[in-house]
Design a protein around this motif. Structure first.
Motif, PDB file in Angstrom:
ATOM      1  N   CYS A  41      -3.582  -7.467  -0.524  1.00 60.80           N
ATOM      2  CA  CYS A  41      -4.757  -7.710   0.300  1.00 60.80           C
ATOM      3  C   CYS A  41      -4.480  -7.322   1.754  1.00 60.80           C
ATOM      4  CB  CYS A  41      -5.143  -9.186   0.239  1.00 60.80           C
ATOM      5  SG  CYS A  41      -6.616  -9.585   1.188  1.00 60.80           S
ATOM      6  N   LEU A  42      -5.347  -6.490   2.301  1.00 62.75           N
ATOM      7  CA  LEU A  42      -5.291  -6.139   3.720  1.00 62.75           C
ATOM      8  C   LEU A  42      -6.561  -6.634   4.397  1.00 62.75           C
ATOM      9  CD1 LEU A  42      -3.993  -2.454   3.623  1.00 62.75           C
ATOM     10  CD2 LEU A  42      -2.687  -4.594   3.623  1.00 62.75           C
ATOM     11  N   VAL A  43      -6.432  -7.034   5.657  1.00 63.09           N
ATOM     12  CA  VAL A  43      -7.576  -7.501   6.427  1.00 63.09           C
ATOM     13  C   VAL A  43      -7.877  -6.519   7.553  1.00 63.09           C
ATOM     14  CG1 VAL A  43      -7.145  -9.926   5.865  1.00 63.09           C
ATOM     15  CG2 VAL A  43      -6.183  -8.973   7.971  1.00 63.09           C
ATOM     16  N   VAL A 118     -12.166 -11.418  10.928  1.00 58.52           N
ATOM     17  CA  VAL A 118     -11.944 -10.437   9.861  1.00 58.52           C
ATOM     18  C   VAL A 118     -13.289 -10.083   9.245  1.00 58.52           C
ATOM     19  CG1 VAL A 118     -10.860 -10.048   7.611  1.00 58.52           C
ATOM     20  CG2 VAL A 118      -9.619 -11.309   9.383  1.00 58.52           C
ATOM     21  N   ASP A 119     -13.639  -8.795   9.315  1.00 58.19           N
ATOM     22  CA  ASP A 119     -14.939  -8.397   8.774  1.00 58.19           C
ATOM     23  C   ASP A 119     -14.848  -7.744   7.396  1.00 58.19           C
ATOM     24  OD1 ASP A 119     -13.799  -6.018   9.645  1.00 58.19           O
ATOM     25  OD2 ASP A 119     -15.592  -5.323  10.701  1.00 58.19           O
ATOM     26  N   ARG A 120     -13.627  -7.343   6.980  1.00 60.48           N
ATOM     27  CA  ARG A 120     -13.453  -6.726   5.663  1.00 60.48           C
ATOM     28  C   ARG A 120     -12.068  -7.036   5.115  1.00 60.48           C
ATOM     29  NH1 ARG A 120     -14.233  -0.578   6.745  1.00 60.48           N
ATOM     30  NH2 ARG A 120     -13.692  -1.173   8.850  1.00 60.48           N
ATOM     31  N   VAL A 121     -11.975  -7.102   3.803  1.00 58.01           N
ATOM     32  CA  VAL A 121     -10.677  -7.146   3.131  1.00 58.01           C
ATOM     33  C   VAL A 121     -10.674  -6.067   2.055  1.00 58.01           C
ATOM     34  CG1 VAL A 121     -10.272  -9.621   3.534  1.00 58.01           C
ATOM     35  CG2 VAL A 121     -11.290  -8.882   1.382  1.00 58.01           C
ATOM     36  N   LEU A 122      -9.503  -5.559   1.786  1.00 53.69           N
ATOM     37  CA  LEU A 122      -9.319  -4.592   0.701  1.00 53.69           C
ATOM     38  C   LEU A 122      -8.170  -5.058  -0.172  1.00 53.69           C
ATOM     39  CD1 LEU A 122      -9.445  -1.100   2.485  1.00 53.69           C
ATOM     40  CD2 LEU A 122     -11.166  -2.085   0.953  1.00 53.69           C
ATOM     41  N   TRP A 123      -8.329  -4.919  -1.484  1.00 49.94           N
ATOM     42  CA  TRP A 123      -7.241  -5.136  -2.436  1.00 49.94           C
ATOM     43  C   TRP A 123      -6.821  -3.752  -2.920  1.00 49.94           C
ATOM     44  CZ3 TRP A 123      -4.949  -9.715  -3.259  1.00 49.94           C
ATOM     45  CH2 TRP A 123      -5.625 -10.871  -2.859  1.00 49.94           C
ATOM     46  N   LEU A 124      -5.618  -3.345  -2.555  1.00 44.48           N
ATOM     47  CA  LEU A 124      -5.160  -1.991  -2.841  1.00 44.48           C
ATOM     48  C   LEU A 124      -3.823  -1.989  -3.572  1.00 44.48           C
ATOM     49  CD1 LEU A 124      -5.841  -0.445   0.693  1.00 44.48           C
ATOM     50  CD2 LEU A 124      -7.206  -0.102  -1.388  1.00 44.48           C
ATOM     51  N   PRO A 125      -3.573  -0.928  -4.367  1.00 47.76           N
ATOM     52  CA  PRO A 125      -2.232  -0.761  -4.939  1.00 47.76           C
ATOM     53  C   PRO A 125      -1.227  -0.593  -3.794  1.00 47.76           C
ATOM     54  CG  PRO A 125      -3.797   0.771  -5.933  1.00 47.76           C
ATOM     55  CD  PRO A 125      -4.498   0.118  -4.775  1.00 47.76           C
ATOM     56  N   ARG A 132      -2.619   2.512   4.345  1.00 47.69           N
ATOM     57  CA  ARG A 132      -3.777   2.033   5.095  1.00 47.69           C
ATOM     58  C   ARG A 132      -3.373   1.178   6.292  1.00 47.69           C
ATOM     59  NH1 ARG A 132      -9.558   1.506   4.404  1.00 47.69           N
ATOM     60  NH2 ARG A 132      -9.173   3.120   2.865  1.00 47.69           N
ATOM     61  N   LEU A 133      -2.217   0.508   6.211  1.00 49.79           N
ATOM     62  CA  LEU A 133      -1.777  -0.365   7.303  1.00 49.79           C
ATOM     63  C   LEU A 133      -1.633   0.421   8.603  1.00 49.79           C
ATOM     64  CD1 LEU A 133       0.753  -2.440   5.250  1.00 49.79           C
ATOM     65  CD2 LEU A 133      -1.159  -3.418   6.549  1.00 49.79           C
ATOM     66  N   THR A 134      -2.072  -0.196   9.687  1.00 52.12           N
ATOM     67  CA  THR A 134      -2.045   0.465  10.986  1.00 52.12           C
ATOM     68  C   THR A 134      -0.639   0.519  11.575  1.00 52.12           C
ATOM     69  OG1 THR A 134      -4.310  -0.282  11.376  1.00 52.12           O
ATOM     70  CG2 THR A 134      -3.045   0.402  13.311  1.00 52.12           C
TER      71      THR A 134
END
Length: 152
Positions: A41-43, A118-125, A132-134
Motif C-alpha cells: 500500500c502506498l499513500v 491522503v487523497d489516494r492509496v494504491l495497492w501495487l505489486p 512509484r515511490l517518490t
C-alpha cells in the motif's frame, strides 16, 4: 546547526531549531484478493504531491509502534498486524533532522476514505510500488520488506 526565524518582537532575527523529529510508519502489505499475490500500500499526500509509505509524527511520549499503527489507520483506513521491524530512515526535513521507525505490517481490515492528508492509496505489486515511490529511501524499505517476508 539549523536556524529558524525568531517570533516578531523577540530580540535577534534567528535562533537554533529544535531537535530531531520522531515519526513512525509501516510498509503495509496484503495478499491480493484476486490472485493472492503480494501487494504493498502506498499513500499519495497532496500537500507534497508524493507517494510514500504511511507514516507520521509521534505524539508526545507515544510508543513508536503504537504511533505507526495509529498513522496507518489514519492515513489508509486499515488496521494491521505488525510484523518485524524494518530499517529506520534518517534524513533532514524542513531544516530539522527526522527519524522514522518502520515496521512491516499486514493489513487486516478496513476501507480507505480520502482525507486532508491522503487523497489516494494504491495497492501495487512490489516492483511497481518500488518504482512509484517518490523517495529513494522509501524504495529501500520495499526491499527490506521482501527480505523479511521471503528470507533466503
Amino acid at each position: 546547526m539549523t536556524y529558524e526565524e525568531a517570533p516578531r518582537g523577540e530580540p535577534g532575527a534567528r535562533r537554533p531549531k529544535q531537535g530531531t523529529v520522531h515519526a513512525a510508519g509501516c510498509v503495509l502489505w496484503r495478499r491480493s484478493p484476486v490472485d493472492g499475490a503480494l501487494e504493498i500500500c502506498l499513500v499519495h499526500r497532496p500537500k507534497y504531491d508524493d507517494w510514500s509509505h504511511p507514516k507520521g509524527k509521534l505524539k508526545r511520549d507515544e510508543d513508536p509502534l503504537a504511533g505507526a499503527l495509529r498513522e496507518v489507520e489514519e492515513e489508509t483506513g486499515h488496521r494491521c498486524a505488525p510484523g518485524p521491524r524494518l530499517p529506520t530512515a534518517r534524513y533532514v526535513a524542513g531544516g530539522r533532522p527526522k527519524q522514522v521507525t518502520y515496521w512491516a505490517a499486514e493489513a487486516t481490515e478496513g476501507h480507505f476514505v480520502p482525507n486532508r492528508e491522503v487523497d489516494r492509496v494504491l495497492w501495487l505489486p512490489p516492483f511497481a510500488a518500488r518504482n512509484r515511490l517518490t523517495q529513494l529511501r522509501d524504495r529501500q524499505l520495499v526491499d527490506a520488506l521482501l527480505s523479511v517476508l521471503n528470507p533466503a
